[in-house]
Design an enzyme around this catalytic site. Structure first.
Site, PDB file in Angstrom:
ATOM      1  CG  ASP A  10       5.613  -3.115   7.976  1.00  0.00           C
ATOM      2  OD1 ASP A  10       5.750  -2.169   7.170  1.00  0.00           O
ATOM      3  OD2 ASP A  10       5.274  -4.252   7.623  1.00  0.00           O
ATOM      4  CG  HIS A  11      10.114  -3.918   7.604  1.00  0.00           C
ATOM      5  ND1 HIS A  11       9.314  -4.636   8.469  1.00  0.00           N
ATOM      6  CD2 HIS A  11      10.148  -4.627   6.452  1.00  0.00           C
ATOM      7  CE1 HIS A  11       8.899  -5.744   7.865  1.00  0.00           C
ATOM      8  NE2 HIS A  11       9.382  -5.753   6.645  1.00  0.00           N
ATOM      9  CB  CYS A  67       2.305  -2.741   6.450  1.00  0.00           C
ATOM     10  SG  CYS A  67       0.805  -3.550   5.911  1.00  0.00           S
ATOM     11  CB  THR A  69      -0.034  -5.673   1.034  1.00  0.00           C
ATOM     12  OG1 THR A  69      -0.266  -6.154   2.373  1.00  0.00           O
ATOM     13  CG2 THR A  69       1.032  -6.519   0.361  1.00  0.00           C
ATOM     14  N   GLY A  70      -0.642  -3.167   3.062  1.00  0.00           N
ATOM     15  CA  GLY A  70      -1.746  -2.602   3.846  1.00  0.00           C
ATOM     16  C   GLY A  70      -2.593  -3.669   4.510  1.00  0.00           C
ATOM     17  CG  HIS A 135     -22.967   5.110   3.021  1.00  0.00           C
ATOM     18  ND1 HIS A 135     -22.631   4.010   2.263  1.00  0.00           N
ATOM     19  CD2 HIS A 135     -23.359   6.072   2.152  1.00  0.00           C
ATOM     20  CE1 HIS A 135     -22.785   4.295   0.979  1.00  0.00           C
ATOM     21  NE2 HIS A 135     -23.230   5.539   0.885  1.00  0.00           N
TER      22      HIS A 135
END
Ligand code: RB5
Length: 146
Positions: A10-11, A67, A69-70, A135
């Site tokens: 994003d921006h 973005c 914060t992610g 995992h």
């Protein structure tokens, strides 16, 4: 065959996106840009979903999302059954998100890490191997049927 990777932002992630694309191209990786190329405010969802669909369909092998914060990216991407989007903010977590979680999309918080760290995380995530074993069992249990 060269790896094909998608990137979205994003921006808040524009500047890092361009630097990461250059870095990936220098590594010989083909990059498809889904993100905005301007700093005008936009909704991360509008680029996260197209990137996720391209990875799910097999058009692209992996993705990177940025973005502020992610979290908005990670939340949107992880709505897709074929996506394991993992947030990383250090080189060590970049390694573990591949070794333990086999993230097929790497998400980073552009407003909270340096560009140098972001590039280190990208390289670590790309170069590490999934550890498998316990995992493998754990990631197989992630899709929730309710
Ligand atoms: C944009 O201001 C910001 O909300 C976005 O980049 C992201 O951090 C959302 O999770």
């Amino acid at each position: 065959m060269n790896m094909k990777l998608g990137i979205c932002n994003d921006h808040a992630g524009v500047e890092y996106k361009f630097a990461i694309i250059k870095h990936l191209q220098e590594r010989g990786i083909e990059v498809k840009n889904f993100g905005t190329d301007t700093t005008d405010s936009m909704d991360y969802t509008d680029v996260a979903h197209p990137l996720a669909s391209a990875v799910e369909s097999g058009e692209l092998e992996k993705g990177i999302a940025l973005c502020g914060t992610g979290n908005g990216m990670a939340m949107s991407l992880n709505h897709h059954k074929g996506i394991r989007a993992g947030l990383a903010w250090s080189k060590e977590i970049g390694a573990l998100v591949k070794q333990h979680n086999n993230a097929n999309v790497l998400v980073m918080p552009a407003r909270f890490i340096s560009l140098e760290t972001a590039l280190e995380i990208v390289d670590t995530w790309l170069d590490e191997e999934f550890a498998g074993g316990r995992h493998e069992r754990r990631i197989a249990k992630i899709p929730f049927e309710g």
